[in-house]
Design a protein around this motif. Sequence first.
Motif, PDB file in Angstrom:
ATOM      1  N   ALA A  17       0.836  -1.208   0.000  1.00 43.44           N
ATOM      2  CA  ALA A  17       0.000   0.000   0.000  1.00 43.44           C
ATOM      3  C   ALA A  17       0.874   1.261   0.000  1.00 43.44           C
ATOM      4  N   HIS A  22      -0.995   4.562  -1.521  1.00 48.56           N
ATOM      5  CA  HIS A  22      -2.386   4.604  -1.077  1.00 48.56           C
ATOM      6  C   HIS A  22      -2.472   5.420   0.204  1.00 48.56           C
ATOM      7  N   HIS A  29      -7.826  -3.985   1.409  1.00 45.40           N
ATOM      8  CA  HIS A  29      -6.400  -4.321   1.507  1.00 45.40           C
ATOM      9  C   HIS A  29      -6.224  -5.573   2.379  1.00 45.40           C
ATOM     10  N   ASN A  63      -7.501   0.120  -6.778  1.00 48.38           N
ATOM     11  CA  ASN A  63      -6.901   1.062  -7.727  1.00 48.38           C
ATOM     12  C   ASN A  63      -7.890   2.113  -8.222  1.00 48.38           C
ATOM     13  N   ILE A  66      -9.235   4.072  -4.019  1.00 48.26           N
ATOM     14  CA  ILE A  66      -8.425   4.548  -2.895  1.00 48.26           C
ATOM     15  C   ILE A  66      -7.615   5.769  -3.333  1.00 48.26           C
ATOM     16  N   LEU A  68      -4.703   8.497  -3.591  1.00 47.84           N
ATOM     17  CA  LEU A  68      -3.252   8.373  -3.504  1.00 47.84           C
ATOM     18  C   LEU A  68      -2.670   9.566  -2.755  1.00 47.84           C
ATOM     19  N   THR A  77       0.737   5.696   4.917  1.00 47.50           N
ATOM     20  CA  THR A  77      -0.577   5.119   4.684  1.00 47.50           C
ATOM     21  C   THR A  77      -1.237   4.875   6.039  1.00 47.50           C
TER      22      THR A  77
END
Length: 144
Positions: A17, A22, A29, A63, A66, A68, A77
Motif C-alpha cells: 500500500a 495509497h 487491503h 486502484n 483509494i 493516492l 498510509t
Amino acid sequence: MLNAELEFTLNQSFKWAAEQRHEYMTVEHLLLALADNPSAAGVLRACGAHLDGLRDQVRTFINETIPLIPEGEERETQPTLGFQRVLQRAVYQVQSSEQKEVSGINVLVALFAEQESQAIYILASQGITRLDVVNYISHGISRI
C-alpha cells in the motif's frame, strides 16, 4: 498476540500500500492480504474461492477508489476505522476463546462483520459466506 504468519502478511500488505502511495489501508487491503496468507487462503480455497480472480477484483477496486498520497508529500498510509475494527474484532474473538495468537483465519472471520464493505461483496460474488468459513473452520465442511 498476532502469529508470525499474520504479522508477515500484514507487513507485506502495508508495504505494498505504501509503495502504491495509497492514502488509506482498507478492509479491501486486508482481504487482499488474506488471499496471500497461507492459513486464510487455505480456508478461502476450501470455501470455493478462486484466489486469482479474487485478487484481481480487489486490486481493481483498490486502484479505482483509494486516494493516492500526492507526489512530494511524505505521509504514511493510514489504516481506516474498518481495518482497525476487523483486527480488534479478531483479537477479541481469540481472547474470548482463550487462544493465544491471532491468525489469518481469525481475521477472515472478523472481516465478515464489515457488511458494507466491497470486500464482503467480492466474497459474496464468489459465493462465500461467513457460515461457509465457520463451517469449514469448525467442522471441516468444505464447499468443494
